[in-house]
Design an enzyme around this catalytic site. Structure first.
Site: not given
Ligand code: PEP
Ligand code: MG
Length: 616
Positions: A230, A475, A499, A546
Protein backbone atom coordinates in the site's frame (compact mmCIF):
# COMPACT_ATOMS: atom_id res chain seq x y z
CA UNK A 1 -2.46 13.60 -31.09
CA UNK A 2 -0.03 10.75 -30.89
CA UNK A 3 -1.51 7.98 -28.84
CA UNK A 4 0.29 5.88 -26.34
CA UNK A 5 1.82 2.46 -26.68
CA UNK A 6 2.79 0.64 -23.56
CA UNK A 7 6.19 1.81 -22.43
CA UNK A 8 8.44 -1.20 -22.59
CA UNK A 9 10.45 0.16 -19.74
CA UNK A 10 7.45 0.42 -17.41
CA UNK A 11 9.38 -0.85 -14.43
CA UNK A 12 6.71 -1.42 -11.83
CA UNK A 13 4.65 -4.27 -13.09
CA UNK A 14 6.52 -5.04 -16.26
CA UNK A 15 9.68 -7.09 -16.29
CA UNK A 16 12.55 -5.36 -18.02
CA UNK A 17 13.28 -8.53 -19.91
CA UNK A 18 10.69 -10.74 -21.40
CA UNK A 19 9.67 -13.60 -19.21
CA UNK A 20 7.75 -14.32 -16.10
CA UNK A 21 9.98 -12.65 -13.59
CA UNK A 22 10.24 -9.06 -12.53
CA UNK A 23 13.58 -7.46 -11.78
CA UNK A 24 14.86 -8.02 -8.29
CA UNK A 25 15.67 -5.07 -6.08
CA UNK A 26 19.40 -5.36 -6.42
CA UNK A 27 21.34 -5.07 -3.21
CA UNK A 28 24.18 -3.52 -5.12
CA UNK A 29 27.11 -1.87 -3.52
CA UNK A 30 26.86 1.85 -4.29
CA UNK A 31 28.76 3.04 -7.30
CA UNK A 32 30.86 5.88 -5.93
CA UNK A 33 32.81 8.38 -7.97
CA UNK A 34 35.50 10.77 -6.72
CA UNK A 35 33.01 13.65 -6.49
CA UNK A 36 31.03 11.74 -3.92
CA UNK A 37 28.17 10.66 -6.14
CA UNK A 38 26.63 7.30 -5.18
CA UNK A 39 24.04 5.38 -7.13
CA UNK A 40 21.71 2.78 -5.59
CA UNK A 41 19.18 0.51 -7.23
CA UNK A 42 15.87 -0.66 -5.85
CA UNK A 43 12.26 -1.13 -6.87
CA UNK A 44 10.90 1.83 -8.78
CA UNK A 45 7.32 1.74 -7.52
CA UNK A 46 6.01 5.15 -8.45
CA UNK A 47 7.19 6.79 -11.68
CA UNK A 48 8.69 10.24 -12.03
CA UNK A 49 11.86 12.03 -11.07
CA UNK A 50 12.35 14.06 -7.89
CA UNK A 51 15.46 16.08 -7.09
CA UNK A 52 15.85 17.66 -3.66
CA UNK A 53 17.47 17.72 -0.25
CA UNK A 54 17.38 14.56 1.83
CA UNK A 55 15.39 14.42 5.01
CA UNK A 56 16.73 11.39 6.85
CA UNK A 57 13.72 10.42 8.89
CA UNK A 58 15.30 7.88 11.16
CA UNK A 59 18.54 9.66 11.82
CA UNK A 60 19.68 12.32 14.22
CA UNK A 61 18.44 13.25 17.62
CA UNK A 62 14.82 13.40 18.61
CA UNK A 63 13.27 16.13 20.68
CA UNK A 64 12.08 14.63 23.90
CA UNK A 65 9.75 16.50 26.18
CA UNK A 66 9.89 15.34 29.77
CA UNK A 67 6.50 15.07 31.39
CA UNK A 68 5.35 13.99 34.84
CA UNK A 69 2.56 11.41 34.63
CA UNK A 70 -0.18 10.60 37.14
CA UNK A 71 -0.11 7.25 38.95
CA UNK A 72 -3.24 6.28 37.04
CA UNK A 73 -1.36 6.74 33.75
CA UNK A 74 1.45 4.34 34.61
CA UNK A 75 -0.21 1.26 33.12
CA UNK A 76 -0.99 2.91 29.80
CA UNK A 77 2.49 4.46 29.64
CA UNK A 78 4.06 1.02 30.20
CA UNK A 79 1.84 -0.37 27.46
CA UNK A 80 2.87 2.43 25.10
CA UNK A 81 6.51 1.70 25.87
CA UNK A 82 6.11 -2.07 25.30
CA UNK A 83 4.36 -1.33 22.00
CA UNK A 84 7.33 0.76 20.88
CA UNK A 85 9.77 -1.99 21.89
CA UNK A 86 7.74 -4.59 19.97
CA UNK A 87 7.68 -2.33 16.92
CA UNK A 88 11.44 -1.76 17.21
CA UNK A 89 12.01 -5.51 17.30
CA UNK A 90 9.88 -5.96 14.19
CA UNK A 91 11.81 -3.24 12.38
CA UNK A 92 15.17 -4.72 13.28
CA UNK A 93 14.01 -8.18 12.18
CA UNK A 94 12.99 -6.76 8.79
CA UNK A 95 16.33 -5.00 8.44
CA UNK A 96 18.10 -8.25 9.26
CA UNK A 97 16.31 -10.01 6.44
CA UNK A 98 17.27 -7.15 4.15
CA UNK A 99 20.91 -7.21 5.33
CA UNK A 100 21.21 -10.83 4.20
CA UNK A 101 20.93 -9.68 0.60
CA UNK A 102 23.99 -7.41 0.90
CA UNK A 103 27.28 -8.32 -0.69
CA UNK A 104 30.38 -9.51 1.12
CA UNK A 105 31.32 -8.39 4.58
CA UNK A 106 28.63 -5.68 4.63
CA UNK A 107 26.01 -8.41 5.17
CA UNK A 108 27.97 -9.91 8.02
CA UNK A 109 28.76 -6.62 9.74
CA UNK A 110 25.25 -5.27 9.55
CA UNK A 111 23.93 -8.67 10.64
CA UNK A 112 26.09 -8.58 13.79
CA UNK A 113 25.06 -5.03 14.56
CA UNK A 114 21.38 -5.81 14.19
CA UNK A 115 21.77 -8.94 16.32
CA UNK A 116 23.22 -6.72 19.02
CA UNK A 117 20.23 -4.37 18.69
CA UNK A 118 17.81 -7.29 19.00
CA UNK A 119 19.64 -8.50 22.05
CA UNK A 120 19.39 -5.07 23.70
CA UNK A 121 15.72 -4.71 22.87
CA UNK A 122 15.14 -8.06 24.55
CA UNK A 123 17.46 -7.47 27.46
CA UNK A 124 15.96 -7.28 30.90
CA UNK A 125 18.42 -4.67 32.07
CA UNK A 126 17.54 -2.07 29.40
CA UNK A 127 13.81 -2.72 29.14
CA UNK A 128 13.45 -3.43 32.88
CA UNK A 129 15.39 -0.27 33.76
CA UNK A 130 13.12 1.88 31.63
CA UNK A 131 9.95 0.29 33.03
CA UNK A 132 11.27 0.84 36.52
CA UNK A 133 11.84 4.55 35.80
CA UNK A 134 8.31 5.00 34.45
CA UNK A 135 6.87 3.34 37.56
CA UNK A 136 9.11 4.82 40.23
CA UNK A 137 9.71 8.32 38.89
CA UNK A 138 6.37 8.77 37.19
CA UNK A 139 7.94 10.11 34.02
CA UNK A 140 6.73 9.67 30.47
CA UNK A 141 8.15 6.78 28.43
CA UNK A 142 10.29 8.99 26.13
CA UNK A 143 12.01 10.67 29.07
CA UNK A 144 12.54 7.32 30.81
CA UNK A 145 14.18 5.86 27.68
CA UNK A 146 16.50 8.85 27.23
CA UNK A 147 17.52 8.83 30.91
CA UNK A 148 18.20 5.10 30.97
CA UNK A 149 20.21 5.00 27.75
CA UNK A 150 22.15 8.05 28.96
CA UNK A 151 23.28 6.10 32.06
CA UNK A 152 24.11 2.89 30.15
CA UNK A 153 25.98 4.76 27.39
CA UNK A 154 28.02 6.66 29.98
CA UNK A 155 28.95 3.39 31.69
CA UNK A 156 30.16 1.97 28.37
CA UNK A 157 32.07 5.16 27.56
CA UNK A 158 34.10 4.79 30.76
CA UNK A 159 35.29 1.27 29.91
CA UNK A 160 38.91 0.61 28.94
CA UNK A 161 38.12 -1.84 26.20
CA UNK A 162 37.61 -0.04 22.84
CA UNK A 163 35.02 -2.59 21.67
CA UNK A 164 32.92 -2.14 24.78
CA UNK A 165 33.24 1.64 24.49
CA UNK A 166 31.76 1.44 21.00
CA UNK A 167 28.74 -0.41 22.38
CA UNK A 168 27.65 2.86 24.00
CA UNK A 169 26.77 4.22 20.56
CA UNK A 170 24.68 1.15 19.84
CA UNK A 171 22.71 1.59 23.05
CA UNK A 172 22.02 5.16 22.01
CA UNK A 173 20.83 4.02 18.58
CA UNK A 174 18.50 1.46 20.12
CA UNK A 175 17.12 4.03 22.55
CA UNK A 176 16.53 6.54 19.77
CA UNK A 177 14.68 3.90 17.75
CA UNK A 178 12.32 3.27 20.67
CA UNK A 179 11.80 7.02 21.14
CA UNK A 180 11.10 7.51 17.45
CA UNK A 181 8.51 4.75 17.58
CA UNK A 182 6.94 6.37 20.62
CA UNK A 183 6.90 9.67 18.74
CA UNK A 184 5.42 8.09 15.61
CA UNK A 185 2.40 7.18 17.65
CA UNK A 186 1.74 10.90 17.82
CA UNK A 187 1.61 10.92 14.01
CA UNK A 188 4.22 13.53 13.26
CA UNK A 189 3.91 14.55 9.64
CA UNK A 190 6.21 16.04 7.05
CA UNK A 191 4.77 19.53 6.79
CA UNK A 192 7.72 21.10 8.58
CA UNK A 193 10.11 20.10 5.77
CA UNK A 194 11.51 22.37 3.09
CA UNK A 195 9.37 22.12 -0.07
CA UNK A 196 10.77 19.51 -2.45
CA UNK A 197 12.43 17.45 0.31
CA UNK A 198 13.19 13.81 -0.36
CA UNK A 199 12.28 11.59 2.56
CA UNK A 200 14.78 8.80 3.25
CA UNK A 201 13.80 6.14 5.78
CA UNK A 202 14.19 2.53 6.73
CA UNK A 203 10.51 2.03 6.09
CA UNK A 204 7.56 4.20 5.10
CA UNK A 205 4.15 2.84 6.01
CA UNK A 206 0.93 3.61 4.10
CA UNK A 207 -0.13 5.79 7.05
CA UNK A 208 3.16 7.75 6.79
CA UNK A 209 2.54 8.23 3.07
CA UNK A 210 -0.95 9.52 3.81
CA UNK A 211 0.70 12.35 5.75
CA UNK A 212 2.81 13.45 2.77
CA UNK A 213 1.72 16.55 0.95
CA UNK A 214 3.14 16.45 -2.60
CA UNK A 215 3.58 20.24 -2.44
CA UNK A 216 6.12 19.66 0.33
CA UNK A 217 7.53 16.17 -0.16
CA UNK A 218 9.21 15.70 -3.54
CA UNK A 219 9.57 11.91 -3.34
CA UNK A 220 10.91 9.19 -1.10
CA UNK A 221 13.20 6.20 -0.92
CA UNK A 222 13.43 3.54 1.73
CA UNK A 223 15.19 0.32 2.57
CA UNK A 224 12.12 -1.87 2.93
CA UNK A 225 8.95 -2.43 0.89
CA UNK A 226 7.58 -4.22 -2.16
CA UNK A 227 6.05 -2.89 -5.35
CA UNK A 228 2.42 -3.84 -4.76
CA UNK A 229 2.10 -2.94 -1.08
CA UNK A 230 0.00 0.00 0.00
CA UNK A 231 2.89 2.38 0.44
CA UNK A 232 3.64 1.92 -3.26
CA UNK A 233 -0.02 2.32 -4.26
CA UNK A 234 -0.36 5.44 -2.13
CA UNK A 235 2.84 6.94 -3.63
CA UNK A 236 1.53 6.35 -7.15
CA UNK A 237 -1.79 7.89 -6.35
CA UNK A 238 -0.15 10.97 -4.82
CA UNK A 239 2.18 11.19 -7.84
CA UNK A 240 5.25 10.98 -5.59
CA UNK A 241 8.29 9.38 -7.24
CA UNK A 242 9.41 6.53 -4.96
CA UNK A 243 11.98 3.77 -4.83
CA UNK A 244 11.61 0.99 -2.23
CA UNK A 245 13.75 -1.93 -1.13
CA UNK A 246 17.04 0.00 -1.35
CA UNK A 247 18.73 -1.76 1.55
CA UNK A 248 22.09 -0.14 0.90
CA UNK A 249 20.59 3.27 1.73
CA UNK A 250 20.88 2.46 5.43
CA UNK A 251 23.46 4.80 6.87
CA UNK A 252 24.50 6.10 3.44
CA UNK A 253 22.42 9.28 3.30
CA UNK A 254 22.47 12.28 5.60
CA UNK A 255 19.93 15.03 5.95
CA UNK A 256 20.89 17.83 3.60
CA UNK A 257 22.50 15.60 0.94
CA UNK A 258 21.19 16.22 -2.56
CA UNK A 259 19.19 13.22 -3.71
CA UNK A 260 17.63 12.18 -7.01
CA UNK A 261 14.80 9.64 -6.84
CA UNK A 262 14.08 8.08 -10.22
CA UNK A 263 10.89 6.17 -9.52
CA UNK A 264 10.52 5.09 -13.15
CA UNK A 265 13.77 3.14 -13.20
CA UNK A 266 14.27 2.33 -9.52
CA UNK A 267 17.40 4.43 -9.06
CA UNK A 268 18.49 6.70 -6.20
CA UNK A 269 21.47 9.02 -6.68
CA UNK A 270 23.10 10.67 -3.70
CA UNK A 271 25.06 13.88 -4.25
CA UNK A 272 24.85 13.67 -8.05
CA UNK A 273 27.54 15.14 -10.24
CA UNK A 274 26.59 18.28 -12.20
CA UNK A 275 26.31 16.24 -15.42
CA UNK A 276 24.10 13.60 -13.79
CA UNK A 277 21.85 16.24 -12.26
CA UNK A 278 21.36 18.12 -15.51
CA UNK A 279 20.60 14.86 -17.30
CA UNK A 280 17.87 14.11 -14.77
CA UNK A 281 16.54 17.69 -14.98
CA UNK A 282 16.21 17.23 -18.73
CA UNK A 283 14.39 13.91 -18.32
CA UNK A 284 12.08 15.39 -15.72
CA UNK A 285 11.09 18.21 -18.08
CA UNK A 286 10.44 15.73 -20.88
CA UNK A 287 8.13 13.76 -18.57
CA UNK A 288 6.27 16.94 -17.63
CA UNK A 289 5.74 17.73 -21.31
CA UNK A 290 4.41 14.22 -21.94
CA UNK A 291 2.01 14.51 -18.99
CA UNK A 292 0.76 17.82 -20.33
CA UNK A 293 0.19 16.33 -23.77
CA UNK A 294 -1.77 13.41 -22.31
CA UNK A 295 -3.83 15.87 -20.27
CA UNK A 296 -5.41 17.06 -23.53
CA UNK A 297 -7.25 13.74 -23.75
CA UNK A 298 -9.32 14.66 -20.70
CA UNK A 299 -12.58 15.16 -22.58
CA UNK A 300 -11.99 12.47 -25.19
CA UNK A 301 -14.14 9.35 -24.69
CA UNK A 302 -12.16 6.10 -24.29
CA UNK A 303 -13.26 4.27 -27.43
CA UNK A 304 -11.16 1.64 -29.18
CA UNK A 305 -10.27 1.99 -32.88
CA UNK A 306 -13.06 -0.45 -33.72
CA UNK A 307 -15.62 1.55 -31.75
CA UNK A 308 -15.90 -0.23 -28.40
CA UNK A 309 -16.58 2.11 -25.48
CA UNK A 310 -14.64 1.48 -22.29
CA UNK A 311 -15.33 3.12 -18.91
CA UNK A 312 -12.37 4.57 -17.02
CA UNK A 313 -12.75 5.36 -13.34
CA UNK A 314 -10.36 6.39 -10.58
CA UNK A 315 -9.23 4.72 -7.38
CA UNK A 316 -9.06 7.05 -4.38
CA UNK A 317 -6.80 6.58 -1.38
CA UNK A 318 -7.43 9.98 0.14
CA UNK A 319 -10.34 12.41 -0.36
CA UNK A 320 -7.96 15.17 -1.38
CA UNK A 321 -7.25 13.23 -4.61
CA UNK A 322 -10.80 13.64 -5.87
CA UNK A 323 -9.95 16.87 -7.73
CA UNK A 324 -7.19 15.03 -9.53
CA UNK A 325 -9.64 12.28 -10.53
CA UNK A 326 -12.05 14.86 -11.96
CA UNK A 327 -9.19 16.62 -13.76
CA UNK A 328 -8.06 13.33 -15.30
CA UNK A 329 -11.56 12.81 -16.74
CA UNK A 330 -12.55 9.89 -14.47
CA UNK A 331 -16.09 8.74 -15.14
CA UNK A 332 -16.56 7.78 -11.52
CA UNK A 333 -14.72 6.36 -8.54
CA UNK A 334 -14.26 2.63 -9.08
CA UNK A 335 -12.69 2.10 -5.67
CA UNK A 336 -12.67 4.39 -2.67
CA UNK A 337 -10.49 2.79 0.01
CA UNK A 338 -11.91 3.98 3.32
CA UNK A 339 -8.83 3.13 5.39
CA UNK A 340 -7.85 6.83 5.35
CA UNK A 341 -10.65 7.49 7.84
CA UNK A 342 -8.92 5.26 10.39
CA UNK A 343 -5.29 6.25 9.83
CA UNK A 344 -3.06 8.37 12.05
CA UNK A 345 -5.44 8.56 14.97
CA UNK A 346 -6.13 6.69 18.16
CA UNK A 347 -9.92 6.85 18.14
CA UNK A 348 -12.52 5.61 15.69
CA UNK A 349 -14.29 7.98 13.28
CA UNK A 350 -17.92 8.66 14.16
CA UNK A 351 -20.85 8.07 11.79
CA UNK A 352 -21.17 11.85 11.25
CA UNK A 353 -17.50 12.23 10.43
CA UNK A 354 -17.60 9.34 7.96
CA UNK A 355 -20.80 10.68 6.40
CA UNK A 356 -19.23 14.11 5.90
CA UNK A 357 -16.10 12.65 4.26
CA UNK A 358 -18.10 10.41 1.91
CA UNK A 359 -20.64 13.10 1.05
CA UNK A 360 -17.86 15.43 -0.01
CA UNK A 361 -16.55 12.86 -2.47
CA UNK A 362 -20.02 11.92 -3.78
CA UNK A 363 -20.80 15.61 -4.33
CA UNK A 364 -17.51 16.13 -6.15
CA UNK A 365 -18.60 13.49 -8.70
CA UNK A 366 -22.14 14.61 -9.59
CA UNK A 367 -24.10 11.91 -11.36
CA UNK A 368 -21.09 9.63 -11.51
CA UNK A 369 -20.77 6.40 -9.50
CA UNK A 370 -18.68 6.43 -6.34
CA UNK A 371 -17.80 2.93 -5.21
CA UNK A 372 -17.08 2.95 -1.49
CA UNK A 373 -15.38 -0.09 -0.05
CA UNK A 374 -15.95 -1.09 3.56
CA UNK A 375 -12.91 -1.18 5.78
CA UNK A 376 -10.07 -3.34 4.48
CA UNK A 377 -7.81 -3.35 7.49
CA UNK A 378 -5.50 -6.17 8.48
CA UNK A 379 -2.50 -7.89 6.95
CA UNK A 380 -0.15 -5.18 5.74
CA UNK A 381 -2.80 -2.50 6.24
CA UNK A 382 -2.80 -1.71 9.93
CA UNK A 383 -3.96 1.42 11.61
CA UNK A 384 -3.42 2.57 15.14
CA UNK A 385 -7.10 3.32 15.75
CA UNK A 386 -7.89 -0.36 15.30
CA UNK A 387 -4.78 -1.74 16.95
CA UNK A 388 -6.77 -3.23 19.80
CA UNK A 389 -8.66 -5.49 17.40
CA UNK A 390 -5.54 -7.21 16.20
CA UNK A 391 -3.63 -9.69 18.26
CA UNK A 392 -0.16 -10.55 16.95
CA UNK A 393 -0.81 -13.48 14.62
CA UNK A 394 1.67 -15.61 12.78
CA UNK A 395 0.00 -15.00 9.45
CA UNK A 396 -1.85 -11.68 9.40
CA UNK A 397 -2.60 -11.80 5.65
CA UNK A 398 -4.72 -14.87 6.31
CA UNK A 399 -6.15 -13.66 9.59
CA UNK A 400 -8.88 -11.43 10.88
CA UNK A 401 -8.93 -8.78 8.18
CA UNK A 402 -11.26 -6.80 5.93
CA UNK A 403 -14.83 -8.18 5.83
CA UNK A 404 -14.00 -10.77 8.48
CA UNK A 405 -13.18 -8.03 10.95
CA UNK A 406 -16.27 -6.04 9.92
CA UNK A 407 -18.54 -9.03 10.53
CA UNK A 408 -16.88 -9.81 13.83
CA UNK A 409 -17.27 -6.19 14.95
CA UNK A 410 -20.77 -5.40 13.65
CA UNK A 411 -20.76 -1.94 15.27
CA UNK A 412 -17.82 -0.98 13.08
CA UNK A 413 -19.63 -2.21 9.97
CA UNK A 414 -22.98 -0.71 10.92
CA UNK A 415 -21.40 2.71 11.43
CA UNK A 416 -19.70 2.50 8.04
CA UNK A 417 -22.86 1.32 6.30
CA UNK A 418 -24.94 4.05 7.96
CA UNK A 419 -22.47 6.68 6.74
CA UNK A 420 -22.54 5.23 3.23
CA UNK A 421 -26.33 5.17 3.19
CA UNK A 422 -26.54 8.77 4.36
CA UNK A 423 -24.05 9.85 1.68
CA UNK A 424 -26.00 7.82 -0.91
CA UNK A 425 -28.82 10.38 -0.68
CA UNK A 426 -26.47 12.91 -2.27
CA UNK A 427 -25.46 11.02 -5.39
CA UNK A 428 -24.68 7.73 -7.02
CA UNK A 429 -23.01 5.59 -4.35
CA UNK A 430 -22.19 1.88 -4.58
CA UNK A 431 -21.01 -0.30 -1.69
CA UNK A 432 -18.11 -2.71 -2.20
CA UNK A 433 -17.05 -5.55 0.13
CA UNK A 434 -13.36 -6.53 0.40
CA UNK A 435 -11.93 -10.04 0.82
CA UNK A 436 -15.21 -11.86 0.34
CA UNK A 437 -14.73 -15.61 0.26
CA UNK A 438 -18.23 -17.01 0.69
CA UNK A 439 -21.80 -16.33 -0.39
CA UNK A 440 -22.91 -16.27 3.24
CA UNK A 441 -20.71 -13.26 4.01
CA UNK A 442 -22.52 -11.25 1.31
CA UNK A 443 -25.91 -12.37 2.55
CA UNK A 444 -25.00 -11.41 6.10
CA UNK A 445 -23.88 -7.92 5.03
CA UNK A 446 -27.06 -7.48 2.99
CA UNK A 447 -29.10 -8.28 6.08
CA UNK A 448 -27.13 -5.81 8.20
CA UNK A 449 -27.46 -3.19 5.45
CA UNK A 450 -31.26 -3.63 5.40
CA UNK A 451 -31.41 -3.26 9.20
CA UNK A 452 -29.24 -0.14 9.17
CA UNK A 453 -31.38 1.34 6.37
CA UNK A 454 -34.60 0.62 8.29
CA UNK A 455 -33.16 2.26 11.40
CA UNK A 456 -32.13 5.38 9.47
CA UNK A 457 -35.56 5.61 7.83
CA UNK A 458 -37.24 5.39 11.23
CA UNK A 459 -35.10 8.34 12.30
CA UNK A 460 -36.32 10.20 9.22
CA UNK A 461 -32.84 10.25 7.62
CA UNK A 462 -32.80 10.49 3.85
CA UNK A 463 -31.05 7.61 2.02
CA UNK A 464 -31.01 6.35 -1.56
CA UNK A 465 -34.12 4.44 -2.63
CA UNK A 466 -33.64 1.71 -3.80
CA UNK A 467 -30.64 0.91 -1.62
CA UNK A 468 -27.20 1.30 -3.25
CA UNK A 469 -25.85 -1.66 -5.24
CA UNK A 470 -23.80 -4.05 -3.13
CA UNK A 471 -20.69 -5.41 -4.87
CA UNK A 472 -17.96 -7.89 -4.12
CA UNK A 473 -14.20 -7.74 -4.60
CA UNK A 474 -12.89 -10.78 -6.42
CA UNK A 475 -9.49 -10.98 -4.81
CA UNK A 476 -9.38 -14.37 -3.10
CA UNK A 477 -8.93 -17.41 -5.36
CA UNK A 478 -11.89 -19.09 -3.64
CA UNK A 479 -14.10 -16.13 -4.57
CA UNK A 480 -12.97 -16.24 -8.19
CA UNK A 481 -13.67 -19.97 -8.40
CA UNK A 482 -17.17 -19.49 -6.98
CA UNK A 483 -17.87 -16.31 -8.94
CA UNK A 484 -20.94 -17.93 -10.51
CA UNK A 485 -22.46 -18.40 -7.05
CA UNK A 486 -21.37 -14.95 -5.86
CA UNK A 487 -22.91 -13.39 -8.96
CA UNK A 488 -26.31 -14.52 -7.66
CA UNK A 489 -25.98 -12.48 -4.46
CA UNK A 490 -23.81 -9.54 -5.60
CA UNK A 491 -24.86 -6.58 -7.75
CA UNK A 492 -21.40 -6.12 -9.27
CA UNK A 493 -17.85 -7.45 -9.15
CA UNK A 494 -14.52 -5.63 -8.89
CA UNK A 495 -11.42 -7.71 -9.52
CA UNK A 496 -8.68 -6.98 -6.99
CA UNK A 497 -5.74 -8.30 -8.98
CA UNK A 498 -3.25 -7.22 -6.29
CA UNK A 499 -4.54 -9.61 -3.66
CA UNK A 500 -5.69 -12.16 -6.21
CA UNK A 501 -2.08 -12.46 -7.39
CA UNK A 502 -0.75 -12.53 -3.83
CA UNK A 503 -3.09 -15.25 -2.62
CA UNK A 504 -2.93 -17.35 -5.77
CA UNK A 505 0.85 -17.43 -5.93
CA UNK A 506 1.46 -17.23 -2.15
CA UNK A 507 3.68 -14.17 -2.68
CA UNK A 508 3.52 -11.34 -0.16
CA UNK A 509 2.77 -8.27 -2.27
CA UNK A 510 4.60 -5.96 0.15
CA UNK A 511 7.74 -8.04 0.53
CA UNK A 512 10.66 -6.96 -1.62
CA UNK A 513 12.60 -10.23 -1.36
CA UNK A 514 9.91 -12.03 -3.37
CA UNK A 515 8.81 -9.03 -5.45
CA UNK A 516 10.40 -10.55 -8.58
CA UNK A 517 8.07 -13.56 -8.28
CA UNK A 518 4.89 -11.49 -8.00
CA UNK A 519 3.36 -11.92 -11.43
CA UNK A 520 -0.25 -11.19 -12.45
CA UNK A 521 0.59 -12.81 -15.80
CA UNK A 522 0.86 -16.22 -14.18
CA UNK A 523 -1.70 -18.40 -15.99
CA UNK A 524 -3.39 -19.32 -12.71
CA UNK A 525 -4.17 -15.67 -11.96
CA UNK A 526 -5.44 -15.07 -15.49
CA UNK A 527 -7.64 -18.18 -15.40
CA UNK A 528 -9.22 -17.02 -12.15
CA UNK A 529 -9.85 -13.60 -13.65
CA UNK A 530 -11.34 -15.13 -16.78
CA UNK A 531 -13.62 -17.37 -14.73
CA UNK A 532 -14.91 -14.37 -12.77
CA UNK A 533 -15.40 -12.24 -15.91
CA UNK A 534 -17.38 -14.97 -17.62
CA UNK A 535 -19.52 -15.56 -14.54
CA UNK A 536 -20.32 -11.83 -14.39
CA UNK A 537 -21.12 -11.62 -18.10
CA UNK A 538 -23.41 -14.65 -17.85
CA UNK A 539 -25.19 -13.17 -14.82
CA UNK A 540 -25.28 -9.75 -16.55
CA UNK A 541 -23.74 -7.92 -13.64
CA UNK A 542 -21.05 -5.25 -14.14
CA UNK A 543 -17.44 -6.27 -13.60
CA UNK A 544 -14.41 -4.01 -13.36
CA UNK A 545 -10.73 -4.37 -12.52
CA UNK A 546 -9.48 -2.04 -9.79
CA UNK A 547 -6.15 -3.71 -8.95
CA UNK A 548 -2.92 -2.12 -10.14
CA UNK A 549 -2.94 -3.91 -13.51
CA UNK A 550 -5.89 -1.69 -14.50
CA UNK A 551 -3.55 1.31 -14.51
CA UNK A 552 -0.65 -0.36 -16.28
CA UNK A 553 -0.63 0.04 -20.07
CA UNK A 554 1.11 -3.25 -20.48
CA UNK A 555 -2.04 -5.05 -19.33
CA UNK A 556 -4.72 -2.97 -21.07
CA UNK A 557 -5.09 -5.15 -24.18
CA UNK A 558 -5.29 -8.29 -22.06
CA UNK A 559 -7.75 -6.82 -19.54
CA UNK A 560 -10.07 -5.74 -22.33
CA UNK A 561 -9.44 -8.89 -24.36
CA UNK A 562 -10.72 -10.93 -21.43
CA UNK A 563 -14.04 -9.08 -21.69
CA UNK A 564 -13.67 -6.37 -19.05
CA UNK A 565 -15.03 -2.99 -20.14
CA UNK A 566 -14.55 -1.02 -16.92
CA UNK A 567 -11.16 -0.19 -15.42
CA UNK A 568 -10.40 1.78 -12.26
CA UNK A 569 -6.95 3.09 -11.43
CA UNK A 570 -4.94 5.81 -9.73
CA UNK A 571 -5.90 9.09 -11.41
CA UNK A 572 -2.33 9.68 -12.56
CA UNK A 573 -2.45 6.56 -14.72
CA UNK A 574 -5.76 7.36 -16.39
CA UNK A 575 -4.63 9.55 -19.34
CA UNK A 576 -2.01 7.01 -20.37
CA UNK A 577 -4.53 4.14 -20.29
CA UNK A 578 -6.99 6.22 -22.30
CA UNK A 579 -4.32 6.90 -24.87
CA UNK A 580 -3.65 3.17 -25.14
CA UNK A 581 -7.36 2.38 -25.60
CA UNK A 582 -7.66 4.94 -28.41
CA UNK A 583 -4.88 3.05 -30.15
CA UNK A 584 -6.27 -0.43 -29.62
CA UNK A 585 -8.32 -2.74 -31.80
CA UNK A 586 -10.69 -4.69 -29.54
CA UNK A 587 -11.11 -7.57 -31.93
CA UNK A 588 -7.36 -8.06 -32.16
CA UNK A 589 -6.99 -7.71 -28.38
CA UNK A 590 -9.68 -10.37 -27.85
CA UNK A 591 -7.95 -12.76 -30.24
CA UNK A 592 -4.64 -12.19 -28.47
CA UNK A 593 -6.27 -12.78 -25.08
CA UNK A 594 -7.73 -16.06 -26.39
CA UNK A 595 -4.27 -17.12 -27.53
CA UNK A 596 -2.79 -16.15 -24.17
CA UNK A 597 -5.41 -18.13 -22.28
CA UNK A 598 -4.28 -21.28 -24.11
CA UNK A 599 -0.79 -20.95 -22.60
CA UNK A 600 0.52 -22.44 -19.41
CA UNK A 601 3.86 -20.71 -19.22
CA UNK A 602 4.03 -17.20 -17.74
CA UNK A 603 7.10 -16.34 -19.81
CA UNK A 604 5.33 -17.27 -23.05
CA UNK A 605 2.29 -15.25 -21.95
CA UNK A 606 4.50 -12.22 -21.27
CA UNK A 607 6.13 -12.58 -24.69
CA UNK A 608 2.77 -12.89 -26.48
CA UNK A 609 1.46 -9.81 -24.69
CA UNK A 610 4.58 -7.72 -25.28
CA UNK A 611 4.67 -8.67 -28.97
CA UNK A 612 1.06 -7.62 -29.32
CA UNK A 613 1.76 -4.34 -27.54
CA UNK A 614 4.80 -3.65 -29.70
CA UNK A 615 2.80 -4.20 -32.86
CA UNK A 616 -0.31 -2.19 -31.96
C1 PEP B 1 -6.59 -5.45 -4.84
O1 PEP B 1 -6.32 -6.28 -3.97
O2 PEP B 1 -6.30 -5.60 -6.04
C2 PEP B 1 -7.27 -4.19 -4.48
C3 PEP B 1 -7.69 -3.35 -5.40
O3 PEP B 1 -7.40 -3.92 -3.17
P1 PEP B 1 -6.21 -3.41 -2.24
O4 PEP B 1 -5.04 -3.08 -3.13
O5 PEP B 1 -6.72 -2.24 -1.50
O6 PEP B 1 -5.95 -4.58 -1.35
MG1 MG C 1 -7.22 -6.11 -2.01
Amino acid sequence: MKTEKPAKKAKRAAPKTRGAEKPRAKAKAPVADPRGQSVFEGLGVSPGIAIGQAHQRDGGDVQVIERQIAKSEVESELERFQGAVAQSLRQVAKLKTKAKTFHGTAAEELGFLLDAHTHMLESRSLVGGIRQRIQARLCNAEAAVMAEIGVIARNFAEMDDAYLRSRGQEVREVGLRIVRNLAKATFSGFDHLEPGSIVIAEEITPADTALMNPRIVGGFACAIGGAEGHTAIMARSLGLPAVLGVGALIGAVHSGDTVIVDGSNGVVVINPSAACRSDYERRRKAMERETQALGRLRNVAPVTRDGIRVTLQANLELPREVGQAVAAGAEGIGLLRTEFLFMNRDDLPSEDEQTAALTEIVEAMPGRPVTVRTLDIGGEKLTSSLGAHFAETSNPALGLRAIRLSLKEPKLLETQLAAMLRASAKGNLRILLPMISTVSEVKEVRKILANVAARLKRRGVRIADPLPPLGVMIEIPGAALTADALAKVADFFAIGSNDLTMYTLAIDRGEESVAHLYNPLHPSVLRLMQFAVQAALRARIPISICGEIAGDVRFTALNLGLGVRELSMGANALPRIKSRILNLDMQAATQRADMIMDQYDAGRIAALLDDFNDAS
